[in-house]
Design a protein around this motif. Structure first.
Motif, short mmCIF file in Angstrom:
data_model
loop_
_atom_site.label_atom_id
_atom_site.label_comp_id
_atom_site.label_asym_id
_atom_site.label_seq_id
_atom_site.Cartn_x
_atom_site.Cartn_y
_atom_site.Cartn_z
N THR A 71 0.84 -1.18 0.00
CA THR A 71 0.00 0.00 0.00
C THR A 71 0.88 1.24 0.00
O THR A 71 1.98 1.24 0.55
CB THR A 71 -0.90 0.01 1.25
OG1 THR A 71 -0.09 -0.12 2.40
CG2 THR A 71 -1.90 -1.13 1.19
N PRO A 72 0.41 2.31 -0.66
CA PRO A 72 1.25 3.50 -0.74
C PRO A 72 1.57 4.03 0.65
O PRO A 72 0.73 4.03 1.55
CB PRO A 72 0.36 4.49 -1.51
CG PRO A 72 -0.60 3.62 -2.26
CD PRO A 72 -0.84 2.44 -1.37
N ARG A 73 2.77 4.49 0.83
CA ARG A 73 3.14 5.14 2.08
C ARG A 73 4.12 6.25 1.77
O ARG A 73 4.86 6.19 0.80
CB ARG A 73 3.75 4.15 3.07
CG ARG A 73 5.06 3.51 2.66
CD ARG A 73 5.54 2.56 3.76
NE ARG A 73 6.87 2.07 3.52
CZ ARG A 73 7.15 0.98 2.87
NH1 ARG A 73 6.18 0.26 2.35
NH2 ARG A 73 8.40 0.57 2.71
N SER A 74 4.12 7.26 2.56
CA SER A 74 5.01 8.39 2.32
C SER A 74 6.42 8.01 2.72
O SER A 74 6.64 7.12 3.53
CB SER A 74 4.55 9.62 3.11
OG SER A 74 4.57 9.34 4.49
N GLU A 252 4.25 0.60 -9.46
CA GLU A 252 4.68 1.25 -8.23
C GLU A 252 6.08 1.85 -8.34
O GLU A 252 6.83 1.53 -9.26
CB GLU A 252 4.64 0.26 -7.07
CG GLU A 252 3.26 -0.25 -6.73
CD GLU A 252 3.29 -1.30 -5.64
OE1 GLU A 252 3.24 -0.92 -4.46
OE2 GLU A 252 3.37 -2.49 -5.97
N GLN A 266 7.30 3.81 -0.58
CA GLN A 266 6.67 3.02 -1.63
C GLN A 266 5.32 3.64 -1.96
O GLN A 266 4.57 4.02 -1.06
CB GLN A 266 6.49 1.56 -1.18
CG GLN A 266 5.88 0.65 -2.24
CD GLN A 266 6.01 -0.83 -1.86
OE1 GLN A 266 6.80 -1.18 -0.98
NE2 GLN A 266 5.26 -1.68 -2.53
N GLN A 267 5.01 3.77 -3.24
CA GLN A 267 3.71 4.28 -3.63
C GLN A 267 3.29 3.72 -4.98
O GLN A 267 4.12 3.35 -5.80
CB GLN A 267 3.71 5.81 -3.68
CG GLN A 267 4.61 6.43 -4.74
CD GLN A 267 4.38 7.93 -4.89
OE1 GLN A 267 3.29 8.36 -5.27
NE2 GLN A 267 5.41 8.72 -4.58
N ARG A 268 1.98 3.66 -5.17
CA ARG A 268 1.43 3.19 -6.43
C ARG A 268 1.12 4.40 -7.31
O ARG A 268 0.59 5.41 -6.83
CB ARG A 268 0.15 2.38 -6.19
CG ARG A 268 -0.35 1.64 -7.43
CD ARG A 268 -1.61 0.84 -7.10
NE ARG A 268 -1.37 -0.11 -6.03
CZ ARG A 268 -0.81 -1.31 -6.21
NH1 ARG A 268 -0.41 -1.68 -7.41
NH2 ARG A 268 -0.64 -2.13 -5.18
N LYS A 308 3.32 12.74 -4.58
CA LYS A 308 2.45 12.12 -5.58
C LYS A 308 2.79 12.70 -6.95
O LYS A 308 2.79 13.92 -7.13
CB LYS A 308 0.98 12.37 -5.25
CG LYS A 308 0.02 11.74 -6.24
CD LYS A 308 -1.43 12.03 -5.84
CE LYS A 308 -2.40 11.42 -6.85
NZ LYS A 308 -3.82 11.68 -6.47
#
Length: 425
Positions: A71-74, A252, A266-268, A308
């Motif tokens: 899952t996306p995380r900052s 990602e 990690q981010q999508r 983002k």
């Protein structure tokens, strides 16, 4: 019909040979911008869409990846240091990471190497060697199974051929053009080097790992499992303290602390069916660009904050990113439409587009030492393109083997290599 090697992410013990799947099947799958039905093949990115044979994700693989917790995380900013990553040569110009890449500014290490273009033919298991003066193939070198990229070593002395399915690296001597004994390296889809020259970073795409190895012996130092699928391209921050990695099959991005060898973000990507490819930073190091062959453009983001990203559309099948010798322009290969878009770094806007004469499938490559020619492989056409950087004219189309991919123009200006087909600082 071209046949494409297929390799399961988890092959059964004792089964090292890939099966095949038709290009027509992959073409149909590639037309979708969403996850395909369970059991269908999702097209691969830098390795292949309609042909080329790298790897293919399935809907179930996507589901498994999502369940793995990607899952996306900052990402927190990696602590900066005045001198950057310990052991990293300082930038020649803190305002331009490409200051060492000026026309014909060759290191003494490579100054006497013959100028050549090395083309890995993924479907032929060979490397074609082109003389850029005559536009002729002067040598064909047999290598391992499914070579994907030709990568200059950090110390500039060796060219490493990434034999992905063969699980080996073939060293080439750029002084003689001769191949040395292969080195066993598992799933070497792509290869990078940390700015301090200590480690090679293997993009083990199907293994879902970033493998840090000794930059010279290739002995494993640390294996970093990842929850995303299809790690393939990367670039490093100006201070060398972090790098950003694209994951083509799960759409990602990863942010990795170089010194700790640890994923810190990690981010999508905000596009259904995204397939990110090449990664490149702007000369001032403030802006990151990530090509996306399914979103048909490049993502623009701040790497320090891992913000983002926003999409800048460039053309169908945006793929490779290359910087001009004066650090003013980035060349973006649009593989799906046979074109190259030019982005002005000063404005962040597209300024023109060149089309390959007669069409083509421009993929990966590099810029000549003098900056006058952009060299790109024609992934689906068994050819290489030489493009005049003054006006975009197609200077030559050179027949090579089947499935040409990550070609390296060598030598190039720069003091050391960060890997891929040639990221020099």
């Amino acid at each position: 019909m071209r046949r494409i090697p297929f390799r399961s992410p988890h092959p059964a013990p004792g089964h090292s040979r890939p099966s095949t799947v038709s290009a027509r099947t992959l073409l149909v799958a590639g037309a979708a911008t969403v996850a395909v039905l369970a059991g269908s093949v999702l097209t691969a990115g830098c390795g292949t869409t309609t042909a080329g044979g790298h790897a293919h994700a399935t809907a179930s693989a996507r589901a498994a990846e999502a369940a793995a917790g990607a899952t996306p995380r900052s990402a927190p900013r990696v602590p900066a240091a005045a001198q950057g990553l310990p052991g990293m040569p300082p930038l020649l110009d803190p305002k331009d990471v490409y200051a060492a890449d000026r026309p014909n500014a060759l290191s003494p290490v490579v100054r006497n190497f013959p100028s050549r273009v090395y083309v890995p033919n993924s479907d032929s298991n060979t490397v074609s060697v082109i003389d850029p003066k005559t536009y002729k193939v002067i040598k064909t070198i047999p290598v391992g199974e499914q070579p994907q990229h030709v990568v200059p070593s950090w110390d500039l002395k060796t060219l490493w051929v990434n034999n992905d399915v063969g699980n080996t690296l073939t060293p080439l001597d750029p002084a003689t053009g001769k191949a040395g004994p292969t080195v066993d390296v598992h799933d070497p889809y792509n290869l990078y080097f940390t700015p301090d020259g200590k480690y090679a970073v293997v993009m083990a795409s199907l293994d879902r790992e970033l493998v840090f190895r000794d930059a010279h012996t290739m002995a494993v130092k640390k294996t970093v499992p990842v929850s995303c699928y299809g790690v393939n391209h990367a670039d490093f921050s100006p201070d060398g303290r972090y790098f950003i990695v694209s994951c083509e099959f799960s759409g990602e991005l990863l942010k990795v602390d170089t010194e700790q060898m640890k994923i810190v973000g990690q981010q999508r990507l905000p596009f259904e069916g995204a397939m990110p490819q090449d990664v490149k930073i702007s000369p001032d190091g403030k802006t990151w660009y990530i090509a996306d062959m399914m979103a048909d453009g490049v993502w623009v983001m701040n790497g320090d904050t891992f913000s983002k990203p926003t999409l800048l559309r460039t053309g169908k099948g945006a793929h490779g990113l290359y910087v001009s010798r004066d650090s003013k322009v980035m060349y973006i290969s649009n593989r799906g439409e046979g074109s190259v878009s030019l982005l002005d770094f000063a404005t962040g806007k597209l300024v023109r587009k060149w089309h390959i004469e007669g069409g083509g499938s421009p993929d990966m490559g590099g810029v000549s030492a003098d900056g006058k020619v952009l060299w790109l492989s024609g992934r689906y056409d068994g050819e290489v393109y030489a493009i005049d950087t003054a006006d975009g004219r197609t200077l030559a189309k050179i027949p090579v083997g089947s499935g040409p991919h990550g070609l390296a123009v060598y030598p190039q200006p720069g003091r050391y290599s960060l890997g891929h087909t040639g990221i020099f600082r």
